[in-house]
Write a protein that holds these residues in place. Structure first.
Motif, PDB file in Angstrom:
ATOM      1  N   ALA A 277      39.786  45.160  38.138  1.00 42.48           N
ATOM      2  CA  ALA A 277      40.716  44.556  37.183  1.00 42.48           C
ATOM      3  C   ALA A 277      39.998  44.164  35.893  1.00 42.48           C
ATOM      4  N   PRO A 278      40.750  44.078  34.801  1.00 41.94           N
ATOM      5  CA  PRO A 278      40.160  43.601  33.544  1.00 41.94           C
ATOM      6  C   PRO A 278      40.014  42.084  33.549  1.00 41.94           C
ATOM      7  N   SER A 279      39.049  41.598  32.802  1.00 40.26           N
ATOM      8  CA  SER A 279      38.897  40.156  32.588  1.00 40.26           C
ATOM      9  C   SER A 279      38.266  39.960  31.222  1.00 40.26           C
ATOM     10  N   MET A 280      38.430  38.783  30.673  1.00 43.68           N
ATOM     11  CA  MET A 280      37.932  38.514  29.332  1.00 43.68           C
ATOM     12  C   MET A 280      36.431  38.778  29.261  1.00 43.68           C
TER      13      MET A 280
ATOM     14  N   GLY B  58      44.400  36.766  38.263  1.00 48.16           N
ATOM     15  CA  GLY B  58      45.710  37.298  38.631  1.00 48.16           C
ATOM     16  C   GLY B  58      45.716  38.814  38.633  1.00 48.16           C
ATOM     17  N   ALA B  59      45.020  39.422  37.667  1.00 47.82           N
ATOM     18  CA  ALA B  59      44.926  40.879  37.632  1.00 47.82           C
ATOM     19  C   ALA B  59      44.199  41.403  38.863  1.00 47.82           C
ATOM     20  N   ALA B  60      43.129  40.720  39.270  1.00 46.40           N
ATOM     21  CA  ALA B  60      42.409  41.121  40.481  1.00 46.40           C
ATOM     22  C   ALA B  60      43.291  40.968  41.714  1.00 46.40           C
ATOM     23  N   LEU B  61      44.096  39.916  41.745  1.00 41.64           N
ATOM     24  CA  LEU B  61      45.016  39.699  42.860  1.00 41.64           C
ATOM     25  C   LEU B  61      46.013  40.852  42.968  1.00 41.64           C
ATOM     26  N   PHE B  62      46.520  41.297  41.829  1.00 41.41           N
ATOM     27  CA  PHE B  62      47.465  42.417  41.880  1.00 41.41           C
ATOM     28  C   PHE B  62      46.761  43.682  42.370  1.00 41.41           C
ATOM     29  N   GLY B  63      45.537  43.917  41.911  1.00 42.90           N
ATOM     30  CA  GLY B  63      44.792  45.070  42.404  1.00 42.90           C
ATOM     31  C   GLY B  63      44.598  45.022  43.898  1.00 42.90           C
TER      32      GLY B  63
ATOM     33  N   GLN C 109      48.165  43.582  35.030  1.00 38.92           N
ATOM     34  CA  GLN C 109      47.568  44.701  35.754  1.00 38.92           C
ATOM     35  C   GLN C 109      48.646  45.712  36.151  1.00 38.92           C
ATOM     36  N   ARG C 110      49.814  45.236  36.505  1.00 38.27           N
ATOM     37  CA  ARG C 110      50.890  46.171  36.869  1.00 38.27           C
ATOM     38  C   ARG C 110      51.270  47.040  35.668  1.00 38.27           C
ATOM     39  N   VAL C 111      51.384  46.428  34.503  1.00 41.96           N
ATOM     40  CA  VAL C 111      51.723  47.169  33.286  1.00 41.96           C
ATOM     41  C   VAL C 111      50.619  48.165  32.939  1.00 41.96           C
TER      42      VAL C 111
END
Length: 326
Positions: free
Chosen positions: A21-24, A66-71, A260-262
């Motif tokens: 996932a992306p992160s800052m 949250g992006a990692a959670l979706f992944g 992440q879904r988008v």
């Protein structure tokens, strides 16, 4: 072989895909703990990987987690599992961000597994995109993807896009004048030979801009990378604003999952993407990014969409560095 070995192998493989996932600034501010007695996989934020100057409220940290959670959800459903997620399960521990059970009931099942090929293909592109417009039906699909996570994705019109791009350029001036911000960014950029396992490596910086129209953050500060090509970026970037009605840690985690879904949907649609958080890091600019006529009270991310180079993969820490079994 120990009875727990297959389960550990499964959980490790899930985390390996989640951390794509992306992160800052690619800080990767997450930790996972698998409770073998209960079967719960915990997601924790790592404040040591926070950015006190650019993200004092830890909003971006929550979005990355949250992006990692979706992944993780995508990887689990691809394997036929039914992830059941509970956000912020421990009120006394603000860094305990989510609990995930992998054996949820029928109501927790979905079709996220179709997004799994995009996990490894999605990369931030800081390169120029073409002027080719993004078809309306693709934008509608991305907006629908955000709604499925309880968020809104707004595709701004011309006047709103001009306003947001003005804020992007203003934030670049703010950043250039703030020594603490520039020092924090320098901490997470990698200009040497060693790639490292986190941060933004030099090969991902993209080209320098010929003028002031570039919609991407320039990590290559003068003097650190004397040899770097220049390019003109698209004159009219296609952007989308991801937001929620509230501005709470739970909203940030939902925004990260929607983000992440988008991004995964856009990747499968053949689009390149980059993230523009610069104006949202300055309180005096962030509020002006919203459309006063929309239901989105708070913008959490500006997404640039288009056709162009996909970008290269940036490094990730090994699962053994971010996952513990207890």
């Amino acid at each position: 072989m120990s009875p727990t070995a297959p389960l550990r192998s499964l959980v490790t493989s899930l985390v390996e895909e989640a951390v794509l996932a992306p992160s800052m600034h690619n800080a990767q501010p997450w930790r996972f703990v698998h409770r073998e007695a209960s079967g719960v996989l915990e997601l924790h934020g790592d404040p040591a990987r926070g950015m006190p100057r650019q993200d004092p409220d830890h909003r971006a940290l929550h979005i990355g987690c949250g992006a990692a959670l979706f992944g993780l959800r995508v990887a689990a459903e691809h394997r036929g599992l039914r992830p059941d997620v509970r956000l912020l399960p421990a009120p006394g521990d603000p860094w305990h961000l989510a609990d995930v059970r992998l054996d949820g009931g029928p109501e927790t099942g979905g079709d996220l597994g179709v997004l799994r090929p995009a996990l490894a293909r999605r990369h931030t592109s800081r390169f120029p995109f073409t002027e080719e417009p993004v078809p309306a039906e693709l934008l509608d699909g991305l907006c629908a993807a955000a709604r499925l996570e309880g968020c809104r994705l707004i595709v701004p019109g011309d006047w709103h896009t001009d306003t947001v791009m003005g804020l992007v350029h203003a934030s670049a001036l703010f950043e250039a004048a703030d020594d603490a911000v520039r020092a924090e960014i320098a901490t997470w950029t990698r200009t040497g030979e060693a790639a490292g396992t986190d941060g933004v490596p030099a090969y991902a910086f993209g080209p320098r801009q010929y003028d002031v129209t570039a919609p991407v953050r320039d990590f290559g500060t003068p003097g650190r990378m004397p040899v770097r090509p220049s390019a003109r970026f698209e004159k009219t970037p296609r952007i989308a604003l991801l937001g929620t009605a509230a501005d709470t840690p739970e909203s940030w985690l939902r925004a990260g999952q929607a983000l992440q879904r988008v991004l995964l949907r856009a990747t499968l649609d053949g689009l390149s993407t980059s993230l523009m958080s610069q104006p949202l890091e300055w309180p005096e600019l962030r509020f002006d990014a919203r459309d006063p006529l929309s239901a989105v009270g708070y913008v959490h991310m500006i997404i640039r969409l288009g056709y162009g180079p996909a970008g290269r993969a940036t490094p990730r820490r090994a699962a053994s560095d971010v996952l513990a079994f207890v």
